[in-house]
Write a protein that holds these residues in place. Structure first.
Motif, PDB file in Angstrom:
ATOM      1  N   THR A 185       3.901  -7.305   8.489  1.00 39.18           N
ATOM      2  CA  THR A 185       3.579  -6.007   7.890  1.00 39.18           C
ATOM      3  C   THR A 185       4.724  -5.053   8.212  1.00 39.18           C
ATOM      4  O   THR A 185       5.003  -4.794   9.383  1.00 39.18           O
ATOM      5  N   ALA A 209      -0.402   4.136   2.449  1.00 39.46           N
ATOM      6  CA  ALA A 209      -0.158   3.876   3.877  1.00 39.46           C
ATOM      7  C   ALA A 209       1.311   3.578   4.123  1.00 39.46           C
ATOM      8  O   ALA A 209       1.750   3.520   5.268  1.00 39.46           O
ATOM      9  N   ARG A 210       2.075   3.378   3.022  1.00 31.95           N
ATOM     10  CA  ARG A 210       3.492   3.047   3.114  1.00 31.95           C
ATOM     11  C   ARG A 210       3.743   1.785   3.942  1.00 31.95           C
ATOM     12  O   ARG A 210       4.510   1.798   4.913  1.00 31.95           O
ATOM     13  N   ALA A 257      -1.373  -1.093  13.566  1.00 33.66           N
ATOM     14  CA  ALA A 257      -1.040   0.128  12.842  1.00 33.66           C
ATOM     15  C   ALA A 257      -0.800   1.312  13.765  1.00 33.66           C
ATOM     16  O   ALA A 257      -0.144   2.274  13.400  1.00 33.66           O
ATOM     17  N   ARG A 295       2.592  -5.984   3.204  1.00 34.72           N
ATOM     18  CA  ARG A 295       2.225  -7.165   3.975  1.00 34.72           C
ATOM     19  C   ARG A 295       2.815  -8.338   3.209  1.00 34.72           C
ATOM     20  O   ARG A 295       2.479  -8.558   2.050  1.00 34.72           O
ATOM     21  N   ASP A 334       0.850  -1.181   0.000  1.00 37.18           N
ATOM     22  CA  ASP A 334       0.000   0.000   0.000  1.00 37.18           C
ATOM     23  C   ASP A 334       0.895   1.244   0.000  1.00 37.18           C
ATOM     24  O   ASP A 334       1.409   1.659   1.031  1.00 37.18           O
ATOM     25  N   ARG A 383       3.472  -5.191  12.383  1.00 39.08           N
ATOM     26  CA  ARG A 383       2.590  -6.271  12.808  1.00 39.08           C
ATOM     27  C   ARG A 383       3.202  -7.595  12.387  1.00 39.08           C
ATOM     28  O   ARG A 383       3.808  -7.690  11.315  1.00 39.08           O
TER      29      ARG A 383
END
Lengths: 496, 496
Positions: A221, A116-117, A194, A120, A113, A178
């Motif tokens: 993540t 969102a930088r 997050a 995963r 993403d 994560r």
């Protein structure tokens, strides 16, 4: 509060029962049990320690991994999780009657993403592959261990891997948001999230660097960061290691956090120069590499300030990389120090410890004395900015006694690290290599706390047993040995 | 893997025996057992929950603390550790048959090393006192919770406290290098150290934010950082909350990490303006405060870039602080939001949750709808940069049903936070207030992992029992209640 005892070797029928149970939950191509197939897994980067496992499981997905863990839990089979096997402390060395679980077949980038930088990814994704996937968005994954072409994110999480840029950008623990993992009970547990802070206990931080003892990762993540538009590196020469060491402290004291701050001694520079032609000053007693990255003006300004500080600290020559090719060349020497050692010496033993930055010079002098005591040469490369030492002890395993002397030399270096207020590992982990040095580093109450947490996740001690955390019995035996041998047992110093 | 059951109330002779054992190890002035003396300890900042303890112990040093813990361990007395009692989630609420251990008498700054930029302090040292002691060296301690005048570093460690600057400078966990603590067994354990990474498990990170459940702190080594020479703050007005929320995301997306990035809605601005005269635009639907700090030129450049981004994101007015007095005035409104709520409403309930930055607008709309559902007003202040929400629910405890409705409103907000991929607490901790919401946030396997680690440190569950981590039975009961009540039970969303 003590941990596992050695189990007696398994009978053939017991091994067969275990293999049959594993075969029932894995496709045929995902279970290796013939010696010719398991041979590549007999060691990791600490090649001096080898052991063939009973089998190697290569689950393709989380369901298969859960099934394998449940079989192992039920039949009491010890497990060694393994990424790419590039670890340097023997954390992935197999157990004779145990299985290796390789994450090699779980190597998919699940999502990336750019807004969102985050990325995963499955545990078997290579460190560098993440940055490659992020590159089209101008992003990358910061931690860059020397093995980044080969090593996997799962292994990075297990070892809390660093790299030459971790002074500025942090270790794995600072770049992972994560982790999804499977416990020895076969339960999926997600750690972290997050948010900057999370309720409950910070088990993500405990898990990162736990060397495969708490669970097996199935998804990570990571945070991605914008690639700095410009990077330049200074190469500074010093005519003695003391002023080189002091220069490191001076840079940090000036309020500069370089993107990289590395030091090599003369032995290292002379070892590496004929091999990579990095352009190193082989007459200098110490070489510092100081990198700056960011926007063009920021980099120019910081390079100027760093040069000033380095000259004031006694540098007698400074070169600044003029283009990206030259920057890569300056770094290539540092990054190829280990293979270079392999060219000038039949064998080498790479140590890994940390010390407070202000004690650098003193420790180098101490190591020079040890070279005489143990009759072996030692080349020193450093992540100087964070005080992470990598002495390369050169020896010949075929010369009688040299391997033992190299091991003792290494242990003595670590004892010195602890004595000056440092630690027995900077980034390579404890594994099997440094398990005794843990007894040097920690009090019994502290080891007991580690064992307690280990027990909370894995009460049967099936996950990577006898690695990373010594039993209290083992520490007691180590203490007696040290006292008997008269080897220096330093008093633990609290360094505030 | 389940945790403590309620013990029956103690008999008078049992209480007397406990008090006698404590008197034997503490000076008379260090043990309070009369109601008039223990009254000030009956609650923390979550004043709605009160309970008198059996006694309050105020050890003067580590030896006394060890002795107290050994007595409690032996006689099975539950313990609630307490700093300044400014916590907002009831983490320091006493237990009827337990004792409170206050660290108030351990309030010495042991050492301050301006070169290493560290301070070693006892747990009862106030947060702001550290910065005051460091100020002559141009240094300060970064985390700055609103309560920083009063709150102590021991409490900050227990709660992993943040503050308006934590977006750039991190939470307590990022600014503490080492913790010395005493376990329930009375053993001293040191966690962390000076190195970037440490061997063994990262128990320092687990300890920080563990809400007094793993041990009692006796010494903390914190990192000090240079005070930025210049700081300026932008106040930007928006005519709707959606564009205000989007502006937050736009600033971060532009690669800027402001020193502070706070948001207030119209209700908050109107609530606070008559009280502090901060100069807020009370016609704006949302106000953003964006701070930049550093060198003069850096700040000018960043303020310029931020202003541009904010205008592009829809700001209809921007003011930049012209001097330090004005900067403090802009912040004073934000920092006094809680007391201001106390002026316009008989009671208020301060919630604390986090959400992904991009969901800010959506959550504000959701809260506006809940105002109608529960018939109560809500003022919203945010640590917007890190998505940490502080809705202030206004109510009157004397109006029938309002307290219950406020509680339900709060629970609904937290459920919404979890549903959009956030968490049930940003920085105030779980304590007693949010223990049921933990069941909303975490899977059974995850709660079980927390309990396992808790058990590793405190198998008898004597340290702050029934706080922070719910029992599995409690979660099962919560689940049934939610299902029965038909209240929204959101499916947990994995937000990568």
């Amino acid at each position: 509060m003590n941990a596992p005892t050695e189990a007696p070797p398994l009978q053939q029928h017991q091994r067969e029962a275990i293999l049959a149970a594993l075969r029932a939950v894995l496709p045929a191509e995902c279970l290796l049990s013939e010696q010719e197939d398991t041979r590549p897994y007999e060691c990791d980067g600490l090649t001096a320690y080898r052991q063939l496992p009973m089998a190697v499981a290569l689950p393709q997905n989380e369901e298969q991994l859960i099934a394998v863990l449940k079989v192992c839990r039920q039949l009491q089979v010890p497990i060694v999780p393994r990424g790419a096997g590039t670890g340097l402390s023997g954390g992935a060395m197999p157990i004779a009657d145990g299985i290796v679980i390789s994450t090699a077949k779980m190597s998919r980038i699940v999502a990336l993403d750019p807004l969102a930088r985050t990325a995963r990814v499955q545990p078997g994704v290579r460190n560098l592959a993440i940055s490659e996937a992020a590159a089209p968005h101008g992003l990358y994954y910061a931690p860059d261990p020397s093995s980044q072409i080969a090593c996997t994110i799962g292994g990075n999480v297990a070892e809390n891997a660093g790299g030459v840029h971790c002074l500025k950008y942090g270790l794995t623990v600072h770049n992972v948001m994560r982790v999804r993992m499977v416990s020895i009970e076969g339960e999926v547990i997600e750690l972290g999230g997050a948010a900057l802070d999370a309720p409950g206990l910070d088990l993500l931080a405990v898990f990162i660097g736990s060397e495969g003892m708490l669970g097996v990762v199935t998804e990570v993540t990571v945070r991605l960061i914008p690639k700095p538009p410009v990077a330049k590196v200074i190469m500074a020469s010093f005519d003695n290691v003391v002023s080189g060491g002091d220069a490191v402290a001076a840079v940090i004291a000036a309020g500069i956090i370089p993107a990289g701050l590395e030091m090599m001694d003369k032995t290292s520079a002379r070892m590496v120069e004929p091999f990579v032609r990095a352009g190193y000053d082989i007459d200098a007693e110490a070489i510092l590499l100081c990198e700056s990255d960011g926007l063009q003006e920021e980099v120019e300004e910081e390079i100027g300030r760093m040069s000033e500080v380095l000259f004031r600290a006694g540098a007698n020559a400074i070169a600044v990389s003029q283009n990206e090719a030259e920057r890569m060349r300056f770094w290539s020497g540092r990054k190829n120090a280990f293979p270079a050692a392999g060219r000038i010496s039949p064998d080498y033993y790479c140590m890994d410890g940390t010390i407070p930055r202000k004690r650098v010079a003193e420790v180098l002098v101490g190591i020079a004395e040890m070279e005489k005591t143990y009759g072996l040469r030692c080349a020193n490369v450093f992540h100087a900015g964070d005080g992470n030492l990598h002495p390369l002890i050169l020896f010949d395993a075929n010369a009688p006694g040299e391997f033992n002397r190299a091991e003792q030399f290494g242990e003595a270096i670590l004892a010195l690290c602890v004595a000056v207020g440092g630690t027995i590992t900077g980034e390579h982990g404890v594994g099997i290599e440094k398990i005794d040095s843990m007894c040097e580093q920690f009090e019994v109450s502290e080891i007991a706390a580690f064992i307690g947490v280990k027990r909370a996740f894995d009460g049967a001690f099936l996950l990577n047993p006898n690695k990373a955390i010594p039993t209290l019995d083992r520490c007691a035996a180590y203490g007696k040995r040290q006292a008997r041998g008269g080897l220096f047992k330093f008093v633990k110093q609290v360094n505030a």
